[in-house]
Design an enzyme around this catalytic site. Structure first.
Site, PDB file in Angstrom:
ATOM      1  N   LYS A 212     -17.682  43.004  -7.975  1.00 55.38           N
ATOM      2  CA  LYS A 212     -17.484  43.197  -6.931  1.00 55.38           C
ATOM      3  C   LYS A 212     -16.528  41.947  -6.223  1.00 55.38           C
ATOM      4  O   LYS A 212     -17.079  40.867  -6.615  1.00 55.38           O
ATOM      5  CB  LYS A 212     -19.105  42.633  -6.004  1.00 55.38           C
ATOM      6  CG  LYS A 212     -19.262  42.924  -4.925  1.00 55.38           C
ATOM      7  CD  LYS A 212     -19.881  42.493  -3.092  1.00 55.38           C
ATOM      8  CE  LYS A 212     -20.006  42.625  -1.731  1.00 55.38           C
ATOM      9  NZ  LYS A 212     -19.381  40.987  -1.155  1.00 55.38           N
ATOM     10  N   HIS A 236     -14.650  41.736   0.710  1.00 59.51           N
ATOM     11  CA  HIS A 236     -15.877  40.155   0.995  1.00 59.51           C
ATOM     12  C   HIS A 236     -15.331  40.780   2.577  1.00 59.51           C
ATOM     13  O   HIS A 236     -15.873  39.195   3.022  1.00 59.51           O
ATOM     14  CB  HIS A 236     -15.213  39.046   0.586  1.00 59.51           C
ATOM     15  CG  HIS A 236     -16.441  38.718   0.279  1.00 59.51           C
ATOM     16  ND1 HIS A 236     -17.251  38.097  -1.212  1.00 59.51           N
ATOM     17  CD2 HIS A 236     -17.768  37.797   0.289  1.00 59.51           C
ATOM     18  CE1 HIS A 236     -18.740  37.429  -0.806  1.00 59.51           C
ATOM     19  NE2 HIS A 236     -18.888  37.181   0.208  1.00 59.51           N
ATOM     20  N   ARG A 239     -13.372  37.779   4.242  1.00 53.46           N
ATOM     21  CA  ARG A 239     -14.011  36.768   4.782  1.00 53.46           C
ATOM     22  C   ARG A 239     -13.605  35.214   3.600  1.00 53.46           C
ATOM     23  O   ARG A 239     -13.608  34.460   3.745  1.00 53.46           O
ATOM     24  CB  ARG A 239     -15.372  36.483   4.581  1.00 53.46           C
ATOM     25  CG  ARG A 239     -16.166  37.055   5.767  1.00 53.46           C
ATOM     26  CD  ARG A 239     -17.521  37.825   5.684  1.00 53.46           C
ATOM     27  NE  ARG A 239     -18.156  36.475   5.518  1.00 53.46           N
ATOM     28  CZ  ARG A 239     -19.189  35.988   6.646  1.00 53.46           C
ATOM     29  NH1 ARG A 239     -18.201  35.828   7.710  1.00 53.46           N
ATOM     30  NH2 ARG A 239     -19.567  34.656   6.532  1.00 53.46           N
TER      31      ARG A 239
HETATM   32  C1  LIG Z   1     -22.379  37.061   7.027  1.00 52.65           C
HETATM   33  C2  LIG Z   1     -21.952  37.517   6.022  1.00 52.65           C
HETATM   34  C3  LIG Z   1     -22.189  37.522   4.686  1.00 52.65           C
HETATM   35  C4  LIG Z   1     -21.521  37.514   3.329  1.00 52.65           C
HETATM   36  N1  LIG Z   1     -22.515  37.059   2.229  1.00 52.65           N
HETATM   37  C5  LIG Z   1     -22.309  38.125   0.721  1.00 52.65           C
HETATM   38  C6  LIG Z   1     -22.773  37.425  -0.358  1.00 52.65           C
HETATM   39  O1  LIG Z   1     -23.537  36.408  -0.162  1.00 52.65           O
HETATM   40  N2  LIG Z   1     -22.485  38.482  -1.483  1.00 52.65           N
HETATM   41  C7  LIG Z   1     -21.453  38.630  -1.311  1.00 52.65           C
HETATM   42  O2  LIG Z   1     -20.861  39.625  -2.620  1.00 52.65           O
HETATM   43  N3  LIG Z   1     -21.262  40.024  -0.318  1.00 52.65           N
HETATM   44  C8  LIG Z   1     -21.348  38.438   0.733  1.00 52.65           C
HETATM   45  N4  LIG Z   1     -20.805  39.125   2.050  1.00 52.65           N
HETATM   46  C9  LIG Z   1     -19.898  40.515   1.972  1.00 52.65           C
HETATM   47  C10 LIG Z   1     -20.441  42.120   1.778  1.00 52.65           C
HETATM   48  O3  LIG Z   1     -21.447  42.135   1.055  1.00 52.65           O
HETATM   49  C11 LIG Z   1     -19.250  43.041   2.100  1.00 52.65           C
HETATM   50  O4  LIG Z   1     -18.460  42.880   0.726  1.00 52.65           O
HETATM   51  C12 LIG Z   1     -18.069  42.934   3.536  1.00 52.65           C
HETATM   52  O5  LIG Z   1     -19.180  42.093   4.336  1.00 52.65           O
HETATM   53  C13 LIG Z   1     -17.899  43.762   3.620  1.00 52.65           C
HETATM   54  O6  LIG Z   1     -18.603  44.626   3.821  1.00 52.65           O
HETATM   55  P1  LIG Z   1     -18.524  44.941   5.837  1.00 52.65           P
HETATM   56  O7  LIG Z   1     -17.356  45.406   6.613  1.00 52.65           O
HETATM   57  O8  LIG Z   1     -19.538  46.804   5.695  1.00 52.65           O
HETATM   58  O9  LIG Z   1     -19.229  44.527   6.238  1.00 52.65           O
HETATM   59  C14 LIG Z   1     -20.866  38.521   2.701  1.00 52.65           C
HETATM   60  C15 LIG Z   1     -20.896  38.902   4.527  1.00 52.65           C
HETATM   61  C16 LIG Z   1     -20.808  39.087   6.178  1.00 52.65           C
HETATM   62  C17 LIG Z   1     -20.397  39.072   6.272  1.00 52.65           C
END
Ligand SMILES: Cc1cc2nc3c(=O)[nH]c(=O)nc-3n(C[C@H](O)[C@H](O)[C@H](O)COP(=O)(O)O)c2cc1C
Length: 342
Positions: A212, A236, A239
């Site tokens: 990922k 991510h 982030r």
């Molecule tokens: C607060 C927060 C914590 C996250 N923690 C992880 C994590 O522990 N492992 C991971 O692979 N992705 C993590 N992510 C990323 C999410 O899995 C995802 O890739 C990202 O939020 C994009 O999707 P979205 O726009 O639908 O939120 C995190 C995202 C957020 C917002």
């Protein structure tokens, strides 16, 4: 409970940073980390969302009149729809005191399984987080995907053993976590992995391994060369690096390059069943949705997950019916307006 009610309840309990907005588009949280925002200027999450909105679908209702079937088979398992809850970790840091990671996954994993989909779970420096996530997946009959961070070799190999014992369909690793600010200089150490190191990890996983955090054709080819069964085209949620392209922008070239050899998934700013449809049309076999599943859990627990999952399924089925496709495998780039076929 209605979806607006779910949002209202979430707004009251998801910490000082998340505003549980009617549309989770990165505007209100901006660059708040800790919090659900994005890194640097905070542009990554907004761009991810925006690029799905810019794609338009081709309506065509001259076709056989039968219901759209959203079911898919991925990693040897059948799911009712081609979307998963994305891994989200460090809940207390980002969303306040209501749930820690153990409680969050304890609600999310079984609720997703009961609704015919699956949750990816996150990982943390506290070993209890991964142990509890694996336990939740095991007790849901393996209907979940443990996502391990790219730790040092010994930590990783021990965590892979735990993950395997949960009997999941696949194991994931967020290889892009190397860029997470709160993992820098921590114990155990985490960081980038070479293709040779990844090959060893694929062997040790003994299950399909999903990498990922892939954003280029070159990265996707390296993942395939390492023996990964699948990738998640992901930044991510903005982030880990600011000023990346949106995932919708890089997905078509990546799917064209490796989609025949490995399973391509995507996440970032996907919010509705219509967005899921667009992602599949661009070449993904499935999608992950992160922040809105957090809002669903905070706003309504297991019932919130059921409500949001049902909403997505209905929106996807409606889009399929209106675009003249009856099964997921019929969704192609022809379904998108002004996008040339591969
Ligand atoms: C607060 C927060 C914590 C996250 N923690 C992880 C994590 O522990 N492992 C991971 O692979 N992705 C993590 N992510 C990323 C999410 O899995 C995802 O890739 C990202 O939020 C994009 O999707 P979205 O726009 O639908 O939120 C995190 C995202 C957020 C917002």
């Amino acid at each position: 409970m209605t979806y607006p009610e779910l949002l209202e309840r979430a707004r009251a309990c998801s910490g000082p940073y998340c505003k549980a907005c009617p549309v989770c588009n990165g505007a209100a949280c901006g660059n708040t980390i800790p919090g659900p925002g994005a890194k640097g200027l905070g542009t990554g999450a907004k761009r991810n969302y925006q690029k799905w909105q810019e794609l338009c679908v081709n309506m065509d209702t001259i076709c056989e009149n039968r219901p759209a079937d959203t079911a898919v088979s991925l990693f040897g398992r059948n799911f009712e729809a081609p979307f998963f809850a994305a891994p989200v970790g460090a809940m207390k840091l980002h969303y306040g005191d209501k749930y820690d990671d153990l409680a969050y996954n304890g609600i999310l994993v079984p609720a997703c399984a009961e609704n015919g989909i699956a949750a990816f779970t996150g990982d943390g420096t506290d070993p209890k987080v991964f142990q509890a996530a694996c336990a939740a997946i095991r007790s849901s009959g393996g209907a979940g995907i443990p996502t391990v961070k790219p730790w040092d070799r010994d930590t990783l190999l021990a965590k892979l053993e735990l993950a395997k014992a949960a009997g999941p369909a696949a194991i994931a690793m967020d290889i892009d976590a190397a860029g997470l600010p709160f993992l820098q200089g921590r114990t155990p150490p985490a960081g980038s992995k070479s293709v040779a190191e990844l090959r060893e990890i694929v062997q040790a996983a003994g299950q399909p391994l999903i990498l990922k955090g892939i954003m280029t054709v070159r990265g996707a080819e390296k993942a395939a060369a390492a023996g990964a069964a699948a990738i998640v085209v992901s930044n991510h949620g903005g982030r880990v690096l600011d000023q990346c392209p949106a995932t919708a922008e890089v997905l078509p070239a990546i799917a064209d390059a490796v989609g025949r050899d490995i399973t391509v998934l995507v996440d970032g700013g996907i919010r509705s069943g219509l967005d899921v449809f667009k992602a599949l049309a661009l070449g993904a076999r499935g999608v992950l949705i992160g922040r809105p599943f957090v809002t669903a859990v905070y706003g309504g627990g297991a019932e919130g997950v059921a409500l949001y999952t049902d909403k997505l399924k209905r929106e996807l089925a409606d889009t399929m019916a209106m675009c003249g496709v009856h099964t997921i495998s019929e969704i192609s780039r022809d379904c998108l307006w002004g996008v040339s076929a591969r």
